[in-house]
Every structure is written in structure tokens, then in C-alpha cells.
Enzyme design. Sequence first.
Site, short mmCIF file in Angstrom:
data_model
loop_
_atom_site.label_atom_id
_atom_site.label_comp_id
_atom_site.label_asym_id
_atom_site.label_seq_id
_atom_site.Cartn_x
_atom_site.Cartn_y
_atom_site.Cartn_z
N ASP A 38 51.15 16.54 115.47
CA ASP A 38 51.16 16.78 116.92
C ASP A 38 52.49 16.25 117.44
O ASP A 38 52.96 15.19 117.01
CB ASP A 38 49.99 16.06 117.59
N ASP A 39 53.09 16.97 118.40
CA ASP A 39 54.37 16.53 118.95
C ASP A 39 54.21 15.51 120.06
O ASP A 39 55.19 14.97 120.56
CB ASP A 39 55.18 17.74 119.46
N ASP B 208 48.00 20.49 115.41
CA ASP B 208 48.08 20.94 116.79
C ASP B 208 48.74 22.31 116.84
O ASP B 208 49.65 22.61 116.06
CB ASP B 208 48.91 19.94 117.62
N MET C 63 50.04 23.94 119.85
CA MET C 63 51.14 24.07 120.81
C MET C 63 52.23 23.04 120.52
O MET C 63 52.22 21.93 121.05
CB MET C 63 50.62 23.93 122.24
N ASP D 281 57.06 32.43 56.94
CA ASP D 281 55.95 32.98 56.15
C ASP D 281 55.92 32.28 54.80
O ASP D 281 56.93 32.23 54.10
CB ASP D 281 56.14 34.49 55.97
N ASN E 131 45.76 30.87 47.29
CA ASN E 131 44.33 31.02 47.55
C ASN E 131 43.57 31.41 46.29
O ASN E 131 42.48 30.91 46.02
CB ASN E 131 44.10 32.07 48.64
N GLU F 195 49.29 33.10 57.17
CA GLU F 195 50.29 32.13 56.72
C GLU F 195 51.60 32.25 57.48
O GLU F 195 52.62 31.72 57.06
CB GLU F 195 50.54 32.30 55.22
#
Length: 457
Positions: A9-10, A53, A55, A330, A338, A373
Site C-alpha cells: 500500500d502506498d 492495495d 489504488m 558400449d 552374459n 550395455e
Amino acid sequence: MTARILVVDDIPANVRLLEVRLLAEYFEVLTAGNGPDAIETCENGKVDVVLLDVMMPGMDGFEVCKRLKSDPATSHIPVVMITALDQVSDRVRGLEAGADDFLTKPVNDLQLMTRVKSLVRLKSLTDELRLRASTTRNIGIEELLSRNFATEDTKPKVLLVDERKSSIERIRKMLRGSAELDVATDPNAGFFQAAETAYECVLISTAFADFDALRLCSQLRSLDRTRFLPIILLADEGEEGRIIRGLELGINDYLTRPIDQHELTARLRTQVRRKRYNDQLRASVTQTIEMAVTDGLTGLHNRRYLDSHLQTLFDRAVARRRPLSVMITDLDRFKSINDAHGHDGGDEVLREFARRLRKNVRGIDLACRFGGEEFVVVMPDTEGLIAEKVAERIRAEIAQVPFAIGTEGKTIEVTVSVGVSSVLKGADTVAALMKRADLALYEAKSGGRNRVVAKAA
């Protein structure tokens, strides 16, 4: 209830009046005398509610509110506009600017405090959702908050709980074209209807002959499925006490009869917008839990995270004219590992490779398991020659130090092939960058494996 309230508010006397009221309720109070200072405070500090405010000279409250709500960093902060203006058109203008409520001077103390406390509760919920969404690291929070929701223009599904036919018809007419309206004339039936249907807001009339509408509000707040469903109370003039009690119970907003169509649609739109905002945050958290961004085996980020984050890193590098490099690695002849040692043995090799990869890159680098991988490392602020040296260091360490398999101390030799590419000056894309790295990897594999190849273009 601890919260930080910004009073804007001013007129110093008005600021002091609100400050004294808020301090008496143990809120922490910040103040600003103009719009730009208010915006800066919201951007730089933790503000839970703004009392604004209208205004003010220079930048008025409508403009301040509009700017706060248009900025993803401050759009979630509730704004209550306070003014001496008492026209419906002024309230609607404030709501359309994004305000969460609009109070007229002189402000009733109880009304002010219950409204602030209600909005603080909503802000606390939103903050928790924002925190969860940001810490998932699935997508940046700013990206989420600045996104235009796909449902923004769809009509909300709304439930009206009211027993008066004349009132029902007026509300139905007001919302025609802006909402899909269902009606429940019995409050008990309305409760079950609200619980079983995906409504985005419930309008509850206080004008029941033999039922207290606040009981329905309380029941909806006590049920998990409707705890966060927006509630707007439709009250008669002179029911201030009931409205205040409703705010304490957790209703989101209210309107007093005679109801203005523009104000009803504006307040409904405000509640739906906030619900959709919070729903989007919840959906982001849920999605991230279901589709984790971390690879469960290696602990590195997964491809999903790479796909969502690489574009951000690329755009940042291009905008700042900074280098950025990518390497794709890679493991050579991983299938034979595996086959010889089983998938458990292969998993051990992948975990150890990920550990060594992480050790040899910086904290700002993005290391991901691309699939199987294959692994990808994105290196911001890194020229191609430097990236090639990093890749060679990783290749050498993998080749020189055998990998342990099983619990008997057995080791095997592993090698890796690496392809490297960097962002080109001029026209370039993420897809082209990744393709160059992939082609470089192919050359490394076809050229004898256990080597690094860089693609400049």
C-alpha cells in the site's frame, strides 16, 4: 499458523493498520509501498500471501497482480486485493487479473484473518507439491509451471447443491456455456455425488430449510477423495458469521446474493485454475514415482531422463555459445560375458562399469544408462578434444583393471568402445549430435573395438 504476509500500500497508515492486525495473529509481515517493490519482494523472498492495495500511483494493484500471476516463479502466491472500490466490475477485474480474493475497505478483522488463514493453508499445500515435483528431477519445475495446460480451455465439471428451484435455474443460466453443471437438491445425496464424480468445484447454497450447509462442507473436507475439491459457498446477505465459520472449516470462496454472473464465473475460474495447477503437480509426482528417472541396476539416470534433459542442456549451450560434447560407450562383446557368467555376472560388470564411469566424469556431467550395455555421458562446457581425452581415460581404465565376478575372487577383462561428438557452430540439433556420436561408436566397434572415435561433423 506461521506465515509471511506481504502488505502492499502506498499509504503508510494503511500499511501500519494491517501490520498491527497481522502481527497480533503471529504472522510475519513484510511491507512494500509500490508495485515494483512488491514484485521484487515476491521474486526474492518467501511470501505466503500478498495483501495488495488497488489504488497506487504508477503501477496499480491490477497490474501488479497480473505480473505476479504471469510469472511462473510467483504465480502460485495467493493475492488478496484490498480497495475502497465497491463495484462488481472492480471485483471481476481483480479476479480476472488473477487475484484469489477481493476485499473492500474497511476490512472486517474476522473476515480478513479467516481469508488469510485459508489462503495460507492452500499455499502450504501448493508449496509441498512444488517441492515434490522439483525434487523428482524428472522435469524442471520452471518448465512445469510455465506450461500451458491442455485442459485450460475445457469446461469444468461443477456440482451445485441447492434445494431452491429458482436459485438453481439462475445459476444454471449464469454458467451456461462456461461449465458443465450437475445439480443435487438433497445435501446427503450431493455428498455422495461429489465423492463419486470427478468434479472440479462444488457450489453449496446455505438456503436449506432443514439442513446446515456447513455440515456438508465439513464432510467434504473430511473425506480423502474430496479434501482438496474447491468449495464455493453461496450465502445470503447478513450471513457473515456463517461465511467466516465456513472459511475456518476450509471452504475456498463465497458469494453473497444477489449473485452477479461475471463475478460467479470469475471466482469459479480462479478455483478451477488453482485446482488444475495442483492436480498437474500431483500428476508430475505420481508419474515420476511410476516411471523412475534412475536406472535401478546402475544408479545412473535412465534414458527417459536423458531424453527430457539433453534438449535443455543443448539449448543452454547454444544460447550461451558454450561448447557441449556427448560420448556414447558400449561394452565390447557383452553378450559373451552374459553367456559365460550368466546375467548375474553381467549385472556385476554393468554396475562396476557405471561406478568407474561416474568416477571419471564431473558432477555437472550427465551420465545415463542408455539401454543394455550402452551408456551416454553429456558434458557441458567441454570442447571435443577435451571430451576425447576423457573418453580415452575411461577406455584405458576399463581395459587395464579387470572386473571382479562372483564371490570367489574371479576376474575378467572388459573393454569398451566410445564414440564422441560435439555441438557444431551454426545449425545443429540434438538428434544430429547424437547421430554423430552413434556413427563414431559404430566406427570404433567396426575398427577393432577397445578404442575411441570422435566425429567432428
